[in-house]
Design a protein around this motif. Sequence first.
Motif, short mmCIF file in Angstrom:
data_model
loop_
_atom_site.label_atom_id
_atom_site.label_comp_id
_atom_site.label_asym_id
_atom_site.label_seq_id
_atom_site.Cartn_x
_atom_site.Cartn_y
_atom_site.Cartn_z
N ALA A 107 0.83 -1.20 0.00
CA ALA A 107 0.00 0.00 0.00
C ALA A 107 0.87 1.25 0.00
O ALA A 107 0.56 2.23 -0.69
CB ALA A 107 -0.93 0.00 1.21
N LEU A 108 1.96 1.22 0.76
CA LEU A 108 2.86 2.38 0.81
C LEU A 108 3.57 2.58 -0.53
O LEU A 108 3.78 3.71 -0.97
CB LEU A 108 3.87 2.22 1.94
CG LEU A 108 3.28 2.26 3.36
CD1 LEU A 108 4.33 1.82 4.38
CD2 LEU A 108 2.75 3.64 3.69
N ALA A 109 3.97 1.48 -1.17
CA ALA A 109 4.63 1.56 -2.48
C ALA A 109 3.70 2.23 -3.49
O ALA A 109 4.13 3.10 -4.26
CB ALA A 109 5.05 0.17 -2.95
N ASP A 110 2.43 1.84 -3.48
CA ASP A 110 1.45 2.46 -4.39
C ASP A 110 1.26 3.94 -4.05
O ASP A 110 1.21 4.79 -4.93
CB ASP A 110 0.10 1.75 -4.30
CG ASP A 110 0.13 0.36 -4.92
OD1 ASP A 110 1.06 0.08 -5.70
OD2 ASP A 110 -0.78 -0.43 -4.61
N ARG A 111 1.16 4.23 -2.78
CA ARG A 111 0.90 5.60 -2.33
C ARG A 111 2.02 6.57 -2.70
O ARG A 111 1.78 7.71 -3.09
CB ARG A 111 0.72 5.58 -0.81
CG ARG A 111 0.37 6.90 -0.19
CD ARG A 111 0.04 6.71 1.27
NE ARG A 111 -0.33 7.92 1.93
CZ ARG A 111 -0.90 7.96 3.12
NH1 ARG A 111 -1.17 6.85 3.76
NH2 ARG A 111 -1.21 9.11 3.67
N PHE A 112 3.28 6.10 -2.58
CA PHE A 112 4.42 6.99 -2.83
C PHE A 112 5.05 6.78 -4.22
O PHE A 112 6.00 7.47 -4.57
CB PHE A 112 5.48 6.80 -1.75
CG PHE A 112 5.04 7.32 -0.40
CD1 PHE A 112 5.01 8.67 -0.13
CD2 PHE A 112 4.62 6.45 0.59
CE1 PHE A 112 4.60 9.16 1.09
CE2 PHE A 112 4.20 6.92 1.83
CZ PHE A 112 4.18 8.28 2.08
N GLY A 113 4.54 5.82 -4.98
CA GLY A 113 5.05 5.61 -6.33
C GLY A 113 6.47 5.08 -6.37
O GLY A 113 7.26 5.48 -7.23
N VAL A 114 6.81 4.21 -5.43
CA VAL A 114 8.14 3.61 -5.38
C VAL A 114 8.00 2.09 -5.30
O VAL A 114 6.90 1.58 -5.13
CB VAL A 114 8.97 4.14 -4.18
CG1 VAL A 114 9.22 5.64 -4.31
CG2 VAL A 114 8.29 3.83 -2.87
N SER A 115 9.12 1.39 -5.37
CA SER A 115 9.08 -0.07 -5.32
C SER A 115 8.94 -0.56 -3.88
O SER A 115 9.25 0.16 -2.92
CB SER A 115 10.35 -0.66 -5.93
OG SER A 115 11.46 -0.36 -5.11
N ARG A 116 8.47 -1.80 -3.72
CA ARG A 116 8.34 -2.38 -2.38
C ARG A 116 9.68 -2.51 -1.67
O ARG A 116 9.76 -2.23 -0.47
CB ARG A 116 7.61 -3.72 -2.46
CG ARG A 116 6.12 -3.50 -2.59
CD ARG A 116 5.28 -4.74 -2.58
NE ARG A 116 5.78 -5.83 -1.82
CZ ARG A 116 5.61 -7.11 -2.14
NH1 ARG A 116 4.96 -7.42 -3.22
NH2 ARG A 116 6.09 -8.07 -1.38
N PRO A 117 10.77 -2.91 -2.36
CA PRO A 117 12.07 -2.94 -1.67
C PRO A 117 12.50 -1.57 -1.13
O PRO A 117 13.08 -1.47 -0.06
CB PRO A 117 13.04 -3.46 -2.74
CG PRO A 117 12.18 -4.26 -3.66
CD PRO A 117 10.86 -3.53 -3.69
N THR A 118 12.18 -0.51 -1.87
CA THR A 118 12.51 0.85 -1.41
C THR A 118 11.72 1.17 -0.15
O THR A 118 12.26 1.72 0.81
CB THR A 118 12.21 1.88 -2.52
OG1 THR A 118 12.99 1.55 -3.67
CG2 THR A 118 12.54 3.29 -2.07
#
Length: 153
Positions: A107-118
């Motif tokens: 959910a955070l990756a989608d919200r901030f437009g970054v990858s899950r590892p980031t």
Amino acid sequence: MSQQANPRGTFLKIADSVKRKIEDDPDMTELPPLAEVMSDHKVSRGVALRAFGVLRQEGLAEPAPGGRWRVVRTGAGVDRRPLDQRIADIITAEGLEVGEAFPSASALADRFGVSRPTVGKALDKLESAGVLAEGGQGKVRTVRAVPTREERS
């Protein structure tokens, strides 16, 4: 003697071409992928990156996580703080209390437009700072402490 294109200044022509695309499309948020620029203009990666560098110097673009480049619009506020600080702000912005579930990495990756590892690296920082309780695979990550203003700055 064979006729060859002069490579000097090619990156400037590419930068002008991309600049026109940005001006013509007010909804454009990302620059075209490097591979596309390389293919369209028949240039090397270095030349394409140099063109993007010109756009960066002119304040029209900036590198984004994941190797992409984002268009910078005048007046558009972009939060350039580290990701862990922006994620920590969710606790106060959403009024989360100690012990409450924290949003998932996906959910955070989608919200901030970054990858899950980031996102995972940012969450690890917050866990080591004692702000979040470790989630682990299949476990829900929870708020351990509400960050104070000093911790967020």
